[in-house]
Enzyme design. Structure first.
Site, PDB file in Angstrom:
ATOM      1  N   GLY A 358       0.873  -1.428   0.618  1.00 14.40           N
ATOM      2  CA  GLY A 358      -0.084  -0.057  -0.466  1.00 14.40           C
ATOM      3  C   GLY A 358       0.830   0.968  -0.250  1.00 14.40           C
ATOM      4  N   GLY A 361       1.961   5.522   4.244  1.00 14.44           N
ATOM      5  CA  GLY A 361       0.788   5.845   5.755  1.00 14.44           C
ATOM      6  C   GLY A 361      -0.169   5.226   5.466  1.00 14.44           C
ATOM      7  N   GLY A 363      -0.543   2.120   6.639  1.00 14.19           N
ATOM      8  CA  GLY A 363      -1.328   0.942   7.970  1.00 14.19           C
ATOM      9  C   GLY A 363      -0.338  -0.033   7.912  1.00 14.19           C
ATOM     10  N   LYS A 364       0.833  -0.113   6.885  1.00 19.99           N
ATOM     11  CA  LYS A 364       1.057  -1.598   6.736  1.00 19.99           C
ATOM     12  C   LYS A 364       1.914  -2.112   8.202  1.00 19.99           C
ATOM     13  CE  LYS A 364       3.271  -0.130   2.929  1.00 19.99           C
ATOM     14  NZ  LYS A 364       2.842   0.833   3.144  1.00 19.99           N
ATOM     15  N   THR A 365       2.822  -1.205   8.211  1.00 16.79           N
ATOM     16  CA  THR A 365       3.613  -1.293   9.843  1.00 16.79           C
ATOM     17  C   THR A 365       3.212  -1.235  11.166  1.00 16.79           C
ATOM     18  OG1 THR A 365       5.122  -0.125   8.415  1.00 16.79           O
ATOM     19  CG2 THR A 365       5.603   0.091  11.310  1.00 16.79           C
ATOM     20  N   GLU A 488       9.797  -4.246   5.932  1.00 22.03           N
ATOM     21  CA  GLU A 488      10.761  -2.944   4.516  1.00 22.03           C
ATOM     22  C   GLU A 488      12.296  -3.825   5.312  1.00 22.03           C
ATOM     23  OE1 GLU A 488      10.911  -1.392   2.132  1.00 22.03           O
ATOM     24  OE2 GLU A 488       8.518  -0.609   2.603  1.00 22.03           O
TER      25      GLU A 488
HETATM   26  N1  LIG Z   1       2.565   5.587  16.519  1.00 29.64           N
HETATM   27  C1  LIG Z   1       2.448   6.398  16.238  1.00 29.64           C
HETATM   28  N2  LIG Z   1       1.117   7.062  16.249  1.00 29.64           N
HETATM   29  C2  LIG Z   1       1.013   8.176  16.160  1.00 29.64           C
HETATM   30  N3  LIG Z   1       0.359   8.423  14.511  1.00 29.64           N
HETATM   31  C3  LIG Z   1       0.798   6.863  14.165  1.00 29.64           C
HETATM   32  C4  LIG Z   1       1.861   6.566  15.024  1.00 29.64           C
HETATM   33  N4  LIG Z   1       2.687   4.855  14.241  1.00 29.64           N
HETATM   34  C5  LIG Z   1       1.691   5.543  12.587  1.00 29.64           C
HETATM   35  N5  LIG Z   1       0.927   6.673  13.130  1.00 29.64           N
HETATM   36  C6  LIG Z   1       0.163   6.883  11.611  1.00 29.64           C
HETATM   37  O1  LIG Z   1      -0.807   5.627  11.766  1.00 29.64           O
HETATM   38  C7  LIG Z   1      -0.350   6.266   9.286  1.00 29.64           C
HETATM   39  C8  LIG Z   1      -0.172   4.686   9.221  1.00 29.64           C
HETATM   40  O2  LIG Z   1       1.152   4.447   9.578  1.00 29.64           O
HETATM   41  P1  LIG Z   1       1.846   3.032   9.522  1.00 29.64           P
HETATM   42  O3  LIG Z   1       3.350   3.515   9.527  1.00 29.64           O
HETATM   43  O4  LIG Z   1       1.224   2.303   9.968  1.00 29.64           O
HETATM   44  O5  LIG Z   1       2.052   3.465   7.892  1.00 29.64           O
HETATM   45  P2  LIG Z   1       3.019   2.799   6.690  1.00 29.64           P
HETATM   46  O6  LIG Z   1       2.339   1.976   5.590  1.00 29.64           O
HETATM   47  O7  LIG Z   1       4.076   1.147   7.643  1.00 29.64           O
HETATM   48  O8  LIG Z   1       3.801   3.983   6.214  1.00 29.64           O
HETATM   49  P3  LIG Z   1       4.933   3.634   5.094  1.00 29.64           P
HETATM   50  O9  LIG Z   1       5.170   2.430   4.767  1.00 29.64           O
HETATM   51  O10 LIG Z   1       5.694   4.693   4.876  1.00 29.64           O
HETATM   52  O11 LIG Z   1       6.302   2.937   6.662  1.00 29.64           O
HETATM   53  C9  LIG Z   1       0.454   7.407   9.261  1.00 29.64           C
HETATM   54  O12 LIG Z   1      -1.010   8.597   9.129  1.00 29.64           O
HETATM   55  C10 LIG Z   1       0.428   7.840  10.365  1.00 29.64           C
HETATM   56  O13 LIG Z   1       0.782   8.756  10.716  1.00 29.64           O
END
Ligand SMILES: Nc1ncnc2c1ncn2[C@@H]1O[C@H](COP(=O)(O)OP(=O)(O)OP(=O)(O)O)[C@@H](O)[C@H]1O
Length: 569
Positions: A358, A361, A363-365, A488
Site C-alpha cells: 500500500g 502511510g 497502515g502496513k507497519t 521493509e
Molecule cells: N505511534 C504512532 N502514533 C500516532 N500515529 C501514528 C503512529 N505510528 C504511525 N502513525 C500514523 O498511522 C498511519 C499509518 O502509519 P504506518 O507507519 O502504519 O504506515 P505504513 O503503511 O507502514 O507507511 P510506510 O510505507 O511509509 O512505512 C500514518 O498516518 C502515521 O502517521
C-alpha cells in the site's frame, strides 16, 4: 512515603545516630566542669572527667560511623530496589506510552527523582529525628542549668522560622521546577546526541544548540533563584544567630558578674547554642524537603501506576505442531483519535509468503504492530488456528513471530550478542555462522579479528545500513517462530543481494514450514508472494497474487505503475 520504606535497618541507623546525639549532649557539661574548676590538677575527678570525655568522643565516632553506614547502605539498597522496580515497569509499559514520551525525560525520572527520594530517606529523616532529640535534650539540660538563659536561647526558634518558613516555601517551588527542568534538559541532550548524524547533515547544530541552550538557561535561571534564596537564608540565619549569641553572651556575662551564673554554665550554654543551630535548620527545612520528596514521589508513581502490558497470568496454550493459520477478522485500530485500520481481513499460513502492500502511510507497519500485539486492537479478532490472540499470554504470542523492523534494532555489543538477542536456547557457533552465511555476512565477520565476538558499536554504528539489515534478518532466522515478519527489511540492499537473501528465506520458509509476512514497496520483493493484501483507505481493499491484482484491481495497477516509475529513477 510509599516508594521508600522505614525498615529495621534504617531504624537501627537512626537509633545509633540518636545515641551519638545524646553523647554529644554530655560534652558541654564536662566543659562546664572544667571551666568551673578553681584550679586544674591532673588527678582525681578531673582525670575521670577527661577520661569520660575521651570515651564519649571515641564512642561517638564509632556509633556515628556505624549509624552513617547503616543509613546510607539502606538508602542505596532501597534506591537499587526502586530503580529495578522502575526498570521492570518501564519494560512492561505498552508501546503507546512510549509514543508519547521523550526517552530522556523518562531517564531523568529514573535517575534524578530517585536520588531526591534517597536524600530524603538517608539525610532528611535521620537529621530531623536526631535534630529533634538534640533540641529537646538541649532544652531539658539548659532549663535545669538556667531557665532564664534558656528562654533567651529559645528565641532562636521564632527568629529562625521568620527566615526559613517564607524562603523555604519559595525554594520548594524552585526545587520542583528544577527537577522538571533537569528532566527536560536530559531529554533534549540525549535526543541531540542520539540524532547527531541528522543534526550534522541537516546543518541544524545552531538550532539544536539554541534549543538545548534554552533548557540550560532555564535551569540556570532556576539555579540562580535557588542561589539567591540560599545566599539570603545562610547569612541571614548567621546574622540573627550572631545577634542572639551576643544577647546570650551579654546577658550571661551580666549574670556571671552578678554571681547568679557560673562561668562554666555560660561556657556550656555557648556550646549548646552552637550545637543546636544545625539541627534547628534541618528541622526547619523538613517541610520543603518533604515537599520536594512528594513531588519526586508523584512523578515516579505516575510511571509505576501506568497500566502495564498484560504479560502474564495465562497458561501456556498447547499449539499443535505443523501448519498454522494466522487470521485477522474485522480488525480495527486507532492511534488515540486517528483511525488507521478499519475492518481488516487477512490470512497467513505456514509455508506461505504473503505481502502487505500500500502507499506510504497506508497502515502496513501499524498492521504488523497490531498482529504482534504491540498495540491492542480496538475491534475485531486476531487468531492462530482459531484460538484468539488474547487467549495466549503476550510472551507466548510474541514467540510465534520473528520480526525484522524498518528501524535499526542493532544493540551495542558483539555480533554474537546481536544474533542471540532474545534467544532462549543455546546455539553453537556453527549455527551463528550459518545464519551469517544465509544473509551473506559470513565473509565480513570472518575478516574481523575477533570474529563472532567483534563489537559493532552503539546501534551497530560500525556496520553499513545494508549490513545492519542483514544482521537483523540473521538474528530473526535463528529464533523459533511460526511467522517471519519483514517490515521493509531489505530496503537498504542492492537488488542482487536482496534476491539472494529472499531466495534463502524462501528455502528457510519451506524447511521450517513457517509463514512469511513481508511489507515492502519494492516490486521485486513482493511480486512472487503467494498472496498480496493491498491496503488503501484504512482497509484491505483487495487480495490475490500479483498477477491477479494487476488484472482485477485498477488501484493496484496504478500503485505498481507509480512504483515502477520510482524504481526506474
Ligand atoms: N505511534 C504512532 N502514533 C500516532 N500515529 C501514528 C503512529 N505510528 C504511525 N502513525 C500514523 O498511522 C498511519 C499509518 O502509519 P504506518 O507507519 O502504519 O504506515 P505504513 O503503511 O507502514 O507507511 P510506510 O510505507 O511509509 O512505512 C500514518 O498516518 C502515521 O502517521
Amino acid at each position: 512515603m510509599k516508594l521508600l520504606k522505614i525498615t529495621p535497618r534504617l531504624l537501627w541507623g537512626i537509633l545509633l545516630s540518636m545515641i551519638a546525639s545524646l553523647l554529644n549532649l554530655y560534652l558541654p557539661l564536662l566543659v562546664r566542669h572544667f571551666i568551673n574548676l578553681k584550679q586544674f590538677a591532673w588527678s582525681g575527678l578531673s582525670k575521670k572527667v577527661l577520661l569520660l570525655g575521651g570515651l564519649i568522643l571515641i564512642g561517638n565516632l564509632l556509633v556515628s560511623s556505624l549509624s552513617d553506614y547503616l543509613i546510607s547502605s539502606e538508602g542505596d539498597r532501597q534506591v537499587r530496589q526502586l530503580r529495578l522496580r522502575l526498570q521492570k515497569q518501564v519494560l512492561r509499559l505498552p508501546q503507546k506510552y512510549f509514543d508519547q514520551q521523550i526517552s530522556g525525560n523518562l531517564t531523568s525520572r529514573i535517575i534524578n527523582d530517585v536520588n531526591v527520594l534517597r536524600s530524603f530517606l538517608t539525610e532528611t529523616i535521620p537529621a530531623v529525628v536526631t535534630g529533634c532529640l538534640t533540641i529537646l535534650g538541649t532544652m531539658l539540660i539548659t532549663f535545669s542549668l538556667d531557665w532564664k538563659l534558656t528562654l533567651l536561647m529559645l528565641l532562636v526558634f521564632p527568629i529562625d522560622g521568620l527566615v526559613t518558613v517564607p524562603l523555604g516555601k519559595i525554594s520548594e517551588v524552585i526545587a520542583d521546577q528544577t527537577q522538571s527542568s533537569l528532566a527536560a534538559l536530559t531529554g533534549v541532550t540525549s535526543e541531540s546526541i542520539k540524532q547527531i548524524k541528522t543534526v550534522k547533515l541537516n546543518k541544524t547544530e545552531e538550532d539544536v544548540f539554541a534549543k538545548n541552550a534554552r533548557e540550560i538557561n532555564k535551569l540556570y535561571r532556576l539555579s540562580l533563584k535557588g542561589d539567591r534564596i540560599a545566599a539570603m537564608i545562610g547569612p541571614l540565619q548567621s546574622m540573627l544567630s550572631f545577634c542572639l549569641i551576643m544577647a546570650v553572651v551579654l546577658y550571661g556575662t551580666l549574670r556571671v558578674k552578678s554571681g547568679s551564673l557560673s562561668t562554666g554554665t555560660l561556657g556550656a550554654f555557648m556550646m549548646y547554642f552552637f550545637q543546636i543551630i544545625g539541627p534547628i535548620n534541618n528541622v526547619a527545612l523538613f517541610y520543603s524537603d518533604r515537599k520536594q520528596m512528594l513531588g519526586a514521589t508523584r512523578k515516579i508513581s505516575e510511571i509505576i501506576n501506568e497500566t502495564a502490558e498484560e504479560t502474564a497470568g495465562k497458561e501456556q496454550l498447547a499449539v499443535a505442531p505443523g501448519s498454522s493459520l494466522l487470521r485477522l477478522d474485522q480488525v480495527s485500530f486507532a492511534y488515540q483519535d486517528l483511525p488507521v485500520l478499519e475492518k481488516v481481513y487477512l490470512e497467513a499460513r505456514s509455508g506461505e509468503k504473503i505481502a502487505l502492500v500500500g502507499a506510504t502511510g497506508a497502515g502496513k507497519t501499524t498492521l504488523a504492530n497490531v498482529i504482534t500485539r504491540l498495540y491492542p486492537v480496538a475491534a475485531g479478532r486476531i487468531s492462530l488456528n482459531g484460538q484468539a490472540s488474547t487467549d495466549f499470554s503476550l510472551e507466548q504470542w510474541r514467540g510465534f513471530f520473528s520480526v525484522v523492523l524498518q528501524e535499526n534494532t542493532i544493540i551495542s555489543g558483539s555480533i554474537r550478542d546481536n544474533l542471540t538477542l532474545g534467544l532462549n536456547r543455546k546455539v553453537t557457533d556453527q549455527e551463528l555462522w550459518d545464519a551469517l552465511a544465509l544473509v551473506r555476512l559470513e565473509e565480513y565477520a570472518k575478516k574481523l579479528p575477533k570474529g563472532l565476538d567483534s563489537l559493532l558499536g552503539e546501534s551497530g554504528k560500525q556496520l553499513s545500513g545494508g549490513q545492519r539489515q542483514r544482521m537483523q534478518i540473521a538474528r530473526a532466522c535463528l529464533r523459533d517462530f511460526k511467522f517471519l515478519l519483514l517490515d521493509e527489511a531489505t530496503s537498504n540492499l542492492d537488488a542482487d543481494t536482496e534476491k539472494i537473501i529472499m531466495t534463502a528465506l524462501d528455502r528457510l520458509k519451506r524447511t521450517k514450514n513457517c509463514g512469511q509476512i513481508t511489507i515492502a514497496h519494492r516490486l521485486a520483493t513482493i511480486a512472487n508472494s503467494d498472496r498480496i493484501y493491498f491496503i488503501k483507505n484504512k482497509t484491505v481493499v483487495a487480495s490475490g497474487s500479483h498477477e491477479e491484482l494487476l488484472e482485477k484491481v485498477p488501484d493496484y495497477r496504478r500503485y505498481v505503475h507509480e512504483q515502477q516509475l520510482k524504481e526506474k529513477r
